[in-house]
Design a protein around this motif. Structure first.
Motif, mmCIF file in Angstrom:
data_model
loop_
_atom_site.group_PDB
_atom_site.id
_atom_site.type_symbol
_atom_site.label_atom_id
_atom_site.label_comp_id
_atom_site.label_asym_id
_atom_site.label_seq_id
_atom_site.Cartn_x
_atom_site.Cartn_y
_atom_site.Cartn_z
ATOM 1 N N ILE A 180 0.152 13.740 -7.920
ATOM 2 C CA ILE A 180 -0.352 15.041 -7.474
ATOM 3 C C ILE A 180 0.741 16.098 -7.589
ATOM 4 O O ILE A 180 0.488 17.213 -8.044
ATOM 5 N N ARG A 181 1.953 15.774 -7.211
ATOM 6 C CA ARG A 181 3.070 16.734 -7.343
ATOM 7 C C ARG A 181 3.260 17.152 -8.797
ATOM 8 O O ARG A 181 3.538 18.318 -9.079
ATOM 9 N N ARG A 182 3.124 16.210 -9.724
ATOM 10 C CA ARG A 182 3.270 16.533 -11.144
ATOM 11 C C ARG A 182 2.168 17.490 -11.586
ATOM 12 O O ARG A 182 2.418 18.452 -12.318
ATOM 13 N N TRP A 183 0.918 17.222 -11.140
ATOM 14 C CA TRP A 183 -0.183 18.134 -11.478
ATOM 15 C C TRP A 183 0.068 19.516 -10.905
ATOM 16 O O TRP A 183 -0.123 20.520 -11.578
ATOM 17 N N MET B 100 0.825 -1.192 0.000
ATOM 18 C CA MET B 100 0.000 0.000 0.000
ATOM 19 C C MET B 100 0.867 1.251 0.000
ATOM 20 O O MET B 100 0.486 2.268 -0.551
ATOM 21 N N GLY B 101 2.034 1.206 0.593
ATOM 22 C CA GLY B 101 2.925 2.352 0.620
ATOM 23 C C GLY B 101 3.335 2.809 -0.764
ATOM 24 O O GLY B 101 3.464 4.000 -1.021
ATOM 25 N N ASP B 102 3.555 1.836 -1.675
ATOM 26 C CA ASP B 102 3.922 2.194 -3.047
ATOM 27 C C ASP B 102 2.788 2.919 -3.749
ATOM 28 O O ASP B 102 3.023 3.868 -4.502
ATOM 29 N N GLU B 103 1.541 2.486 -3.509
ATOM 30 C CA GLU B 103 0.385 3.141 -4.118
ATOM 31 C C GLU B 103 0.264 4.584 -3.641
ATOM 32 O O GLU B 103 -0.015 5.486 -4.432
ATOM 33 N N ILE B 104 0.479 4.797 -2.367
ATOM 34 C CA ILE B 104 0.413 6.152 -1.815
ATOM 35 C C ILE B 104 1.522 7.009 -2.404
ATOM 36 O O ILE B 104 1.289 8.146 -2.812
ATOM 37 N N SER B 105 2.728 6.458 -2.499
ATOM 38 C CA SER B 105 3.851 7.200 -3.073
ATOM 39 C C SER B 105 3.585 7.578 -4.523
ATOM 40 O O SER B 105 3.878 8.692 -4.948
ATOM 41 N N GLU B 106 3.024 6.638 -5.288
ATOM 42 C CA GLU B 106 2.714 6.913 -6.689
ATOM 43 C C GLU B 106 1.640 7.991 -6.804
ATOM 44 O O GLU B 106 1.725 8.866 -7.661
#
Length: 97
Positions: free
Chosen positions: A12-15, A1-7
């Motif tokens: 969001i950072r890219r947006w 689940m940590g990888d999903e949150i990081s992705e």
């Protein structure tokens, strides 16, 4: 689940940086009670953002009337990474949309 949150956070950072990803981009808001924030919007088939939006600042501190709708319009801004900004267009009554 940590990888999903990081992705998700990376997306969001890219947006927020003004990058268009999956036809979605963050557009800077200029002036008014939402000035300095970024609105994440989905672009239409022509690559255009929604023409505008209205919002109420709620309990935001400042000289803003929390019962009023503040209107912002999309304006081309080639000097920004997204190519657009939302510019403050004024205030209307709470029932105005």
């Amino acid at each position: 689940m940590g990888d999903e949150i990081s992705e998700h956070l990376a997306l969001i950072r890219r947006w927020l940086a003004g990058e268009t990803v999956n036809n979605t981009v963050g557009i800077k808001i200029v002036s008014g009670p939402f000035g300095g924030r970024t609105k994440i919007v989905e672009l239409d088939q022509s690559g255009l953002p929604p023409a505008g939006f209205r919002g109420r600042p709620g309990r935001t501190p400042g000289p803003w009337n929390s019962a009023a709708n503040h209107t912002y319009l999309a304006v081309r801004a080639p000097d920004t990474s997204a190519g657009w900004i939302y510019e403050y267009a004024g205030v209307g009554a709470a029932g105005d949309g």
